[in-house]
Each structure stands twice: as structure tokens, then as C-alpha cells.
Scaffold this active site. Structure first.
Site, PDB file in Angstrom:
ATOM      1  N   HIS A  37       0.879  -1.353   0.023  1.00 18.36           N
ATOM      2  CA  HIS A  37      -0.074  -0.119   0.079  1.00 18.36           C
ATOM      3  C   HIS A  37       0.819   1.071  -0.066  1.00 18.36           C
ATOM      4  CE1 HIS A  37      -3.572  -2.283   0.895  1.00 18.36           C
ATOM      5  NE2 HIS A  37      -2.712  -3.167   1.557  1.00 18.36           N
ATOM      6  N   VAL A  44      -8.916   3.798  -0.393  1.00 13.63           N
ATOM      7  CA  VAL A  44      -9.196   2.611  -1.205  1.00 13.63           C
ATOM      8  C   VAL A  44      -8.361   1.237  -0.266  1.00 13.63           C
ATOM      9  CG1 VAL A  44      -8.585   1.140  -3.284  1.00 13.63           C
ATOM     10  CG2 VAL A  44      -9.460   3.236  -3.419  1.00 13.63           C
ATOM     11  N   CYS A  45      -7.304   1.672   0.258  1.00 12.40           N
ATOM     12  CA  CYS A  45      -6.603   0.513   0.874  1.00 12.40           C
ATOM     13  C   CYS A  45      -7.266   0.106   2.128  1.00 12.40           C
ATOM     14  CB  CYS A  45      -5.105   0.918   1.074  1.00 12.40           C
ATOM     15  SG  CYS A  45      -4.037   1.317  -0.487  1.00 12.40           S
ATOM     16  N   THR A  46      -7.851   1.218   2.680  1.00 17.12           N
ATOM     17  CA  THR A  46      -8.774   0.954   3.893  1.00 17.12           C
ATOM     18  C   THR A  46      -9.783  -0.212   3.625  1.00 17.12           C
ATOM     19  OG1 THR A  46      -8.263   3.103   4.792  1.00 17.12           O
ATOM     20  CG2 THR A  46     -10.318   2.027   5.669  1.00 17.12           C
ATOM     21  N   LEU A  49      -7.934  -3.612   3.397  1.00 18.61           N
ATOM     22  CA  LEU A  49      -7.348  -4.437   4.336  1.00 18.61           C
ATOM     23  C   LEU A  49      -8.555  -4.807   4.969  1.00 18.61           C
ATOM     24  CD1 LEU A  49      -4.580  -1.809   5.329  1.00 18.61           C
ATOM     25  CD2 LEU A  49      -4.442  -4.295   4.467  1.00 18.61           C
TER      26      LEU A  49
END
Length: 215
Positions: A37, A44-46, A49
Site C-alpha cells: 500500500h 481504497v487501501c482501507t 485491508l
């Protein structure tokens, strides 16, 4: 150094949200999914994950361990994990590497200078129990990863490692598979694939997924 399919995945020791990790020790005899990330607190990464945490049972039944990476420090990771848990209604159950020195990012070719000189791109690597790299996929910053596709690839890799088959386009677990062209002897085909097969052409031969009960 560019990372290629079939390469031996590099070992490393790096701090993480769950303490210092030796990568090989972490993997043990499991498959691994390592995904990067660009930074903490990215939207988006939240979601990615959070979704990975929700897939823990799916990963576990395939003997897969997930591990993420971001270039921020452990304290930042811990705050981000709190956000992920709250906003995605889950509990992050895998480590996030704190790759401030870009050591792991460099080993795994996660920094692409034309995209950013300092931040990692959003890449994902699947590693088998022999520590070989089996899939590399890189996503643009605007597009979230499809983790169902990751599970599909793992299903395909684990199946095709065990049997002399390949999986066709859009294959899903339970569907017919392709007998590899190198098997030409009919007696061998009957022995390996007792459920029979359909020859669409001499080189395209479909057989039921061999590790499923016919019932």
C-alpha cells in the site's frame, strides 16, 4: 531488481503491527499473500485491508497467510488499524509491515519510479510453500483489488500443482478443467481422469475437476 514468476521470494526481517517478522518463519509451510500500500490512511487501501480481514476463514482453509506492507511506521499502522476496524466493521487479523526504509519494497519491486520515487505501488504477490513467486499483479491507485480473484487464482494454483490440468478462462471452483496437452496416452488419461473427458478439439480436452467427489 525486477521480480519474476518462479523467483524464490526473498526472506527479510522487518518491524510490523505485530512486532518484528522474519518472513520465512511467518510463512512456515503455508502459502502467502504479500500486498503493498502506498501509505496509511488511504481510502481504497482501507477497504482492501478490511475485506482481507473478513476473508480470514477463506484464507485459512486454503492454508494461506496474508501480510500487508506500507511505508509508514508502526504507530501510524496502529492508528490506521483502528480506523479500518471501525469503518469496515471487522478486526484486522494479519500483520502490516512498517517499511519506512523501503527494504522490503525494494526486494519485491514495489517501487516504480515512473509512478512515485518514494511510495510503493499497489502490488500483490502470491508465494507458494516452496517460497516460489506464483503470481504478481499490480493495480492502479484508483482501482481496488478483487480479492475473490486472488482466491480463485490460489484455488487454481493449488489444483494444478496436484493434477496435470490447467484452468480455463473464468474458471471457478467446481467447474471443468483442461487436461494439459503433454498427456497424450489414452491409458494414462483414463488412469488420471477416471471421470472421463470431452475432446472439444484434439488439444482442448475438458474433464471434471479431479479433486471433487462425483456425488
Amino acid at each position: 531488481m525486477a521480480l519474476h514468476l518462479g523467483d524464490i521470494a526473498a526472506n527479510f526481517e522487518q518491524d510490523s503491527s505485530e512486532g518484528i517478522i522474519n518472513f520465512y518463519d511467518f510463512l512456515g509451510d503455508s502459502w502467502g499473500v504479500l500486498f503493498s500500500h502506498p501509505a496509511d490512511y488511504t481510502p481504497v487501501c482501507t477497504t482492501e485491508l478490511g475485506y482481507t480481514a473478513k476473508l480470514q476463514d477463506e484464507f485459512s482453509k486454503r492454508n494461506v497467510k496474508a501480510i500487508a506492507l506500507s511505508v509508514d511506521d508502526v504507530a501510524s499502522h496502529q492508528g490506521w488499524i483502528n480506523d479500518i476496524n471501525q469503518t469496515q466493521n471487522t478486526t484486522v487479523n494479519f500483520p502490516i509491515l512498517a517499511d519506512q526504509d523501503r527494504k522490503v519494497s525494494t526486494l519485491y519491486d514495489f517501487i516504480h519510479p515512473n509512478a512515485s520515487e518514494t511510495l510503493t505501488v499497489r502490488s500483490l504477490v502470491i508465494i507458494d510453500p516452496n517460497k516460489k513467486v506464483r503470481l504478481i499483479i499490480t493495480y492502479p491507485a484508483s482501482t481496488g483489488r478483487n480479492f475473490h480473484e486472488i482466491l480463485r487464482v490460489i484455488d487454481s494454483l493449488q489444483l494444478t500443482d496436484q493434477y496435470k490440468v490447467a484452468t480455463p478462462a473464468n474458471w471457478q471452483h467446481g467447474q471443468d478443467v483442461v487436461i494439459v496437452p503433454s498427456i497424450k496416452d489414452e491409458d494414462e488419461i483414463k488412469q488420471r481422469f477416471p471421470k472421463g473427458y470431452t475432446a472439444v478439439t484434439p488439444y482442448l480436452r475438458l474433464t471434471p475437476q479431479p479433486n471433487l467427489d462425483q456425488s
